[in-house]
Design a protein around this motif. Structure first.
Motif, PDB file in Angstrom:
ATOM      1  N   LEU A   1     -65.895  41.564  10.732  1.00  0.00           N
ATOM      2  CA  LEU A   1     -66.208  41.901   9.076  1.00  0.00           C
ATOM      3  C   LEU A   1     -65.111  42.818   8.380  1.00  0.00           C
ATOM      4  CD1 LEU A   1     -69.972  43.107   9.925  1.00  0.00           C
ATOM      5  CD2 LEU A   1     -69.234  41.195   8.578  1.00  0.00           C
ATOM      6  N   HIS A   2     -64.220  43.375   9.293  1.00  0.00           N
ATOM      7  CA  HIS A   2     -62.933  44.081   8.610  1.00  0.00           C
ATOM      8  C   HIS A   2     -62.362  42.998   7.556  1.00  0.00           C
ATOM      9  CE1 HIS A   2     -63.304  47.774  10.669  1.00  0.00           C
ATOM     10  NE2 HIS A   2     -63.778  47.042  11.551  1.00  0.00           N
ATOM     11  N   ASN A   3     -62.100  41.680   8.097  1.00  0.00           N
ATOM     12  CA  ASN A   3     -61.450  40.512   7.570  1.00  0.00           C
ATOM     13  C   ASN A   3     -62.207  40.297   6.210  1.00  0.00           C
ATOM     14  OD1 ASN A   3     -61.086  39.622  10.685  1.00  0.00           O
ATOM     15  ND2 ASN A   3     -59.272  39.822   9.452  1.00  0.00           N
TER      16      ASN A   3
ATOM     17  N   ALA B   1     -65.979  46.516   6.225  1.00  0.00           N
ATOM     18  CA  ALA B   1     -66.172  47.193   7.352  1.00  0.00           C
ATOM     19  C   ALA B   1     -65.019  48.268   7.497  1.00  0.00           C
ATOM     20  CB  ALA B   1     -66.385  46.538   8.719  1.00  0.00           C
ATOM     21  N   VAL B   2     -65.291  49.558   7.895  1.00  0.00           N
ATOM     22  CA  VAL B   2     -64.187  50.437   8.158  1.00  0.00           C
ATOM     23  C   VAL B   2     -64.626  51.135   9.311  1.00  0.00           C
ATOM     24  CG1 VAL B   2     -64.048  50.906   5.589  1.00  0.00           C
ATOM     25  CG2 VAL B   2     -65.715  52.316   6.710  1.00  0.00           C
ATOM     26  N   ASP B   3     -63.357  51.587  10.157  1.00  0.00           N
ATOM     27  CA  ASP B   3     -63.337  52.228  11.214  1.00  0.00           C
ATOM     28  C   ASP B   3     -62.948  53.604  10.849  1.00  0.00           C
ATOM     29  OD1 ASP B   3     -63.950  50.052  12.619  1.00  0.00           O
ATOM     30  OD2 ASP B   3     -61.945  49.705  13.374  1.00  0.00           O
ATOM     31  N   VAL B   4     -63.849  54.803  11.125  1.00  0.00           N
ATOM     32  CA  VAL B   4     -63.418  56.152  10.549  1.00  0.00           C
ATOM     33  C   VAL B   4     -63.730  57.222  11.579  1.00  0.00           C
ATOM     34  CG1 VAL B   4     -63.677  55.652   8.110  1.00  0.00           C
ATOM     35  CG2 VAL B   4     -65.656  56.441   9.268  1.00  0.00           C
TER      36      VAL B   4
ATOM     37  N   THR C   1     -72.260  49.524  19.351  1.00  0.00           N
ATOM     38  CA  THR C   1     -71.116  49.654  20.461  1.00  0.00           C
ATOM     39  C   THR C   1     -69.793  50.347  20.199  1.00  0.00           C
ATOM     40  OG1 THR C   1     -70.490  47.548  19.222  1.00  0.00           O
ATOM     41  CG2 THR C   1     -71.901  47.263  21.352  1.00  0.00           C
ATOM     42  N   GLU C   2     -69.728  51.040  18.804  1.00  0.00           N
ATOM     43  CA  GLU C   2     -68.735  51.683  18.429  1.00  0.00           C
ATOM     44  C   GLU C   2     -68.975  52.983  17.553  1.00  0.00           C
ATOM     45  OE1 GLU C   2     -66.087  48.885  16.554  1.00  0.00           O
ATOM     46  OE2 GLU C   2     -65.594  47.926  18.401  1.00  0.00           O
ATOM     47  N   TRP C   3     -68.808  54.303  17.996  1.00  0.00           N
ATOM     48  CA  TRP C   3     -69.036  55.021  17.287  1.00  0.00           C
ATOM     49  C   TRP C   3     -68.342  55.256  15.889  1.00  0.00           C
ATOM     50  CZ3 TRP C   3     -65.266  58.443  15.805  1.00  0.00           C
ATOM     51  CH2 TRP C   3     -64.159  58.746  16.662  1.00  0.00           C
ATOM     52  N   TRP C   4     -67.158  54.671  15.795  1.00  0.00           N
ATOM     53  CA  TRP C   4     -66.257  54.857  14.596  1.00  0.00           C
ATOM     54  C   TRP C   4     -66.391  53.624  13.449  1.00  0.00           C
ATOM     55  CZ3 TRP C   4     -64.699  54.007  19.660  1.00  0.00           C
ATOM     56  CH2 TRP C   4     -64.437  52.635  19.959  1.00  0.00           C
ATOM     57  N   HIS C   5     -67.438  52.511  14.059  1.00  0.00           N
ATOM     58  CA  HIS C   5     -67.154  51.515  12.887  1.00  0.00           C
ATOM     59  C   HIS C   5     -68.691  51.545  12.009  1.00  0.00           C
ATOM     60  CE1 HIS C   5     -66.822  47.043  11.996  1.00  0.00           C
ATOM     61  NE2 HIS C   5     -68.227  47.134  12.065  1.00  0.00           N
ATOM     62  N   PHE C   6     -68.313  51.229  10.902  1.00  0.00           N
ATOM     63  CA  PHE C   6     -69.378  51.091   9.936  1.00  0.00           C
ATOM     64  C   PHE C   6     -69.224  49.923   8.790  1.00  0.00           C
ATOM     65  CE2 PHE C   6     -69.165  55.394  11.379  1.00  0.00           C
ATOM     66  CZ  PHE C   6     -70.414  55.789  11.384  1.00  0.00           C
TER      67      PHE C   6
HETATM   68 ZN   LIG Z   1     -64.387  48.270  13.109  1.00  0.00          ZN
END
Ligand SMILES: [Zn+2]
Length: 114
Positions: A22-24, A28-31, A93-98
């Motif tokens: 989804l980043h592509n 999506a962002v990782d923060v 599965t990832e606390w930083w991914h939205f």
């Molecule tokens: Zn991500």
């Protein structure tokens, strides 16, 4: 990276480049969160930590087992709260991914970026 993890249990943490993430699609962002001094709040693991300790779906268990502290879990809850208020969805599965939407909606609305 995909070649290293594709046939392992760690594959859930890495996007297959043939499909993209989804980043592509730019949805999506990782923060994480910083305090007023610019220091990262303690979330229990670093960003991109490949292991169950990073997975929100297991936070209650890890809190009960003493592997995550109340403060670390409260930081994660605060991050999820502010990101949800901004219209993002969190994942198990990832606390930083939205993300703003799922893959099907992203495919319909946006071009994939290499
Ligand atoms: Zn991500």
């Amino acid at each position: 990276m995909w070649a290293m993890v594709s046939n392992t249990e760690k594959a859930i943490y890495v996007a297959n480049p043939a499909i993209g993430s989804l980043h592509n699609y730019g949805v999506a962002v990782d923060v994480s969160l910083l305090n007023e001094k610019g220091e990262e709040l303690d979330m229990g693991t670093p960003v991109d930590y490949f292991g169950e300790l990073a997975e929100p779906r297991y936070e209650k268990r890890f809190l009960a087992e003493g592997k995550l502290t109340r403060e670390q879990v409260s930081h994660r809850l605060l991050l999820r709260e502010v990101m949800r208020e901004a219209g993002f969805q969190d994942i198990a599965t990832e606390w930083w991914h939205f993300q703003l939407c799922g893959r099907e909606e992203a495919k319909k609305k946006y071009e994939i970026l290499p």
